[in-house]
Design a protein around this motif. Structure first.
Motif, mmCIF file in Angstrom:
data_model
loop_
_atom_site.group_PDB
_atom_site.id
_atom_site.type_symbol
_atom_site.label_atom_id
_atom_site.label_comp_id
_atom_site.label_asym_id
_atom_site.label_seq_id
_atom_site.Cartn_x
_atom_site.Cartn_y
_atom_site.Cartn_z
ATOM 1 N N VAL A 100 -18.182 0.201 7.090
ATOM 2 C CA VAL A 100 -17.109 -0.800 6.554
ATOM 3 C C VAL A 100 -18.819 -1.793 6.183
ATOM 4 O O VAL A 100 -18.549 -2.661 5.325
ATOM 5 N N CYS A 145 -15.698 3.896 10.289
ATOM 6 C CA CYS A 145 -14.738 3.846 9.456
ATOM 7 C C CYS A 145 -14.039 4.987 8.622
ATOM 8 O O CYS A 145 -14.355 6.165 8.494
ATOM 9 N N ASP A 176 -10.055 2.590 4.926
ATOM 10 C CA ASP A 176 -10.579 1.781 4.787
ATOM 11 C C ASP A 176 -11.729 1.258 3.867
ATOM 12 O O ASP A 176 -11.393 0.058 3.143
ATOM 13 N N ARG A 213 -9.574 1.469 0.367
ATOM 14 C CA ARG A 213 -9.005 -0.393 0.407
ATOM 15 C C ARG A 213 -9.449 -1.315 -0.674
ATOM 16 O O ARG A 213 -10.344 -2.272 -1.308
ATOM 17 N N ALA A 241 -3.857 4.189 0.375
ATOM 18 C CA ALA A 241 -5.383 2.505 -0.474
ATOM 19 C C ALA A 241 -4.662 2.562 -1.266
ATOM 20 O O ALA A 241 -4.770 1.235 -1.719
#
Length: 587
Positions: free
Chosen positions: A245, A340, A344, A347, A384
């Motif tokens: 991330v 990750c 995630d 998004r 997402a």
């Protein structure tokens, strides 16, 4: 009683002593010679020059291959199973080797220009052979491990050819001084004519070389396309651990408009981001699950994967030599990174209004999700809440079931075949993306993304080629390139080319004319100057020349004029080549 007085007073020649001393360990004057070099020493000079040109090629290769250093280390890792930065010893040894061989070549050229006999010291001979053998073994190893990378040489010439041409032209033009001296100052021979012919051929080839160049940046600046968009390849892996991330956040902060990720499906159907087949390189699986460290990453469930640390390896291995530039605060964040998930990442892209390019690795046949991986991926995209039109789908399977996604492929296909498959986007390695192919794809409304682009020179070349987007490990580097490194109109390029050729030709003509004029004056001066080192009183085998005898006579009578014994009988031209002294016998 015979008084032995010095026949001549030598001036110190410190520069010459250093040149011959370092090259051949001949520090004393009597050790030097201006005789022709032996065939054996000429062979060693040829080996030295061959080593130099091979090392020059090797050095240039690694300079332009910096764009792919991480890919090279990854290739080595896939073969050995252990991550080490193999580029460090290669770059270090190449730097030492090219410096050493270049130094010896310069010394050898000084020998030739000063008329000194070549006599390479035995220790240097060992060094030259060791350097040559090491370089050859390196070329063979790279060809075996990383054979596709040779293409970078041809790609780089699109950016460097004009500058390499000028550098080579200046070097060969300067070499004309040595060639002219060798041709003019010696009696004519077939070998001299061959040397002159080879020099002329090389010079003519350099004059015409630009006819073969293809440089996209030789163009009208008004025809320059917009700046290529940057895709964060696994985020910004030079600033944070890949596929985390934090890495994707860094990429967006550095101006990336899209994110590229490698997707793997866990055993319980959760898509997560992982480039390697195993978890060994980018996680601490060796500590947490030591017995499963060689197991395929897709056979771990998501709960197990979330327990692994995905940041410590980055700080320990420093894969891009960038850890020292990262602040302690950011290093602390890196140390706490975990693997990750695809959700995630998507998004994050949705919040930044960015696109996503997914490279999905299908599970093995025996995997529980071998048949449902497609639905698992679609579920992650829907969860997402990212618009499907901003997701690029690269797998060639199940394209008919994908609705709304951008159809992409990493296989180089013809325009007709791409239309049949409904593919509108193409992702190519830069070695396969020629200027002609790029123009053809763009003319048929096919979007082209080129990867990996980490160096400014490559980014500039692709910019001039009209590439709309590039995938990069270094968005922070490309962000600092607001304009192509160099851009030149066709007229300016032709002018520089022709002007440099004419200037080189004029300089070569002046060099040969000057050398020839100097030699004619030297021959017409009556008494030719003679180097004191040519007067060797104990040489029996070499016949005395008239010039040497005249110089001996001058030196000997200068001694008599200085008040030395006139009762000495001096033999100037003895049959055995010696100058002898004997006292005058009384009458």
């Amino acid at each position: 009683m015979v008084k032995h007085q010095p026949l001549q007073v030598y001036e110190k020649q410190i520069f010459l002593s250093i040149i011959t001393g370092i090259y051949g360990c001949r520090w004393k004057r009597y050790q030097r010679s201006q005789d022709d070099s032996s065939k054996w020493e000429c062979l060693w000079f040829t080996i030295l020059c061959s080593s130099f040109f091979l090392l020059l090629f090797w050095t240039y290769f690694w300079l332009v291959a910096q764009n792919d250093f991480n890919d090279f280390n990854w290739s080595v890792y896939n073969r050995t199973g252990e991550w080490t930065d193999e580029t460090i010893p290669i770059v270090a040894s190449t730097t030492v080797g090219i410096s050493y061989i270049t130094f010896l070549v310069i010394l050898a050229l000084f020998h030739i220009s000063l008329g000194q006999q070549l006599n390479l010291f035995w220790l240097h001979k060992i060094g030259v052979l060791a350097t040559l053998a090491t370089t050859i073994s390196g070329v063979v190893s790279v060809d075996d491990i990383w054979g596709d990378e040779w293409e970078v040489l041809f790609i780089s010439l699109q950016a460097t050819a004009p500058f390499l041409h000028i550098g080579a032209l200046a070097t060969v033009t300067a070499m004309g001084w040595l060639v002219a001296g060798y041709i003019v100052r010696r009696q004519r021979s077939n070998f001299q004519m061959m040397v002159l012919a080879v020099y002329i051929i090389i010079l003519a080839a350099l004059y015409l070389a630009p006819l073969l160049f293809t440089c996209p940046c030789v163009m009208d600046r008004h025809s320059l396309k917009p700046r290529p968009e940057i895709i964060g390849r696994r985020g910004a892996p030079m600033m944070a651990p890949e596929n985390t991330v934090l890495s994707f956040n860094r990429a967006l902060q550095q101006g990336a408009t899209s994110l590229e990720a490698d997707v793997t499906i866990s055993v319980d159907g959760v898509p997560f981001l992982m480039r390697d087949r195993t978890l060994r390189r980018t996680t601490d699986v060796r500590k947490v699950f030591p017995s499963r460290q060689y197991e395929d990453a897709s056979f771990f469930n998501w709960t197990e994967i979330r327990t692994l640390n995905a940041g410590q390896w980055f700080l320990e291995s420093d894969p891009f030599w960038t850890v020292a530039t990262i602040t302690p605060k950011d290093q602390a964040r890196i140390e706490n990174q975990t693997v990750c998930s695809l959700v995630d990442m998507l998004r994050l892209a949705a919040r930044a209004n960015a696109s996503a390019l997914l490279n999905i690795r299908k599970p093995p046949a025996q995997h529980p999700r071998a048949r449902s991986w497609f639905m698992d991926t679609l579920w992650a995209v829907q969860k997402a809440a990212i618009p499907t039109k901003r997701v690029m789908w690269s797998p060639d399977t199940d394209r008919g079931r994908v609705r709304g996604f951008q159809q992409s492929t990493q296989e180089k296909l013809s325009v007709q075949e791409m239309r049949q498959r409904g593919i509108t986007s193409l992702t190519l390695h830069y070695s396969k993306a020629s200027h002609k192919d790029i123009q053809e794809y763009l003319a048929n409304n096919v979007s082209v993304t080129v990867y990996p682009v980490n160096e400014a020179w490559l980014y500039s070349t692709l910019w001039c080629s009209g590439v709309p987007s590039v995938s990069s490990d270094a968005p922070h580097v490309l962000r600092k390139v607001p304009y192509p490194i160099w851009l030149m109109s066709q007229t300016a390029y032709y002018f520089i080319w022709i002007a440099s050729d004419l200037f080189s030709l004029a300089v070569v003509f002046v060099i040969f004319a000057f050398q020839n004029y100097h030699m004619i004056r030297w021959k017409m001066s009556g008494i030719q100057s003679c180097n004191p080192e040519q007067i060797v009183l104990n040489v029996v085998t070499r016949p005395q020349t008239r010039e040497v005898n005249i110089m001996k006579e001058k030196l000997l009578f200068s001694e008599l004029g200085n008040g030395h014994s006139s009762a000495e009988e001096i033999s100037l031209y003895p049959e055995n080549g010696y100058a002898t002294y004997s006292p005058e016998e009384p009458i």
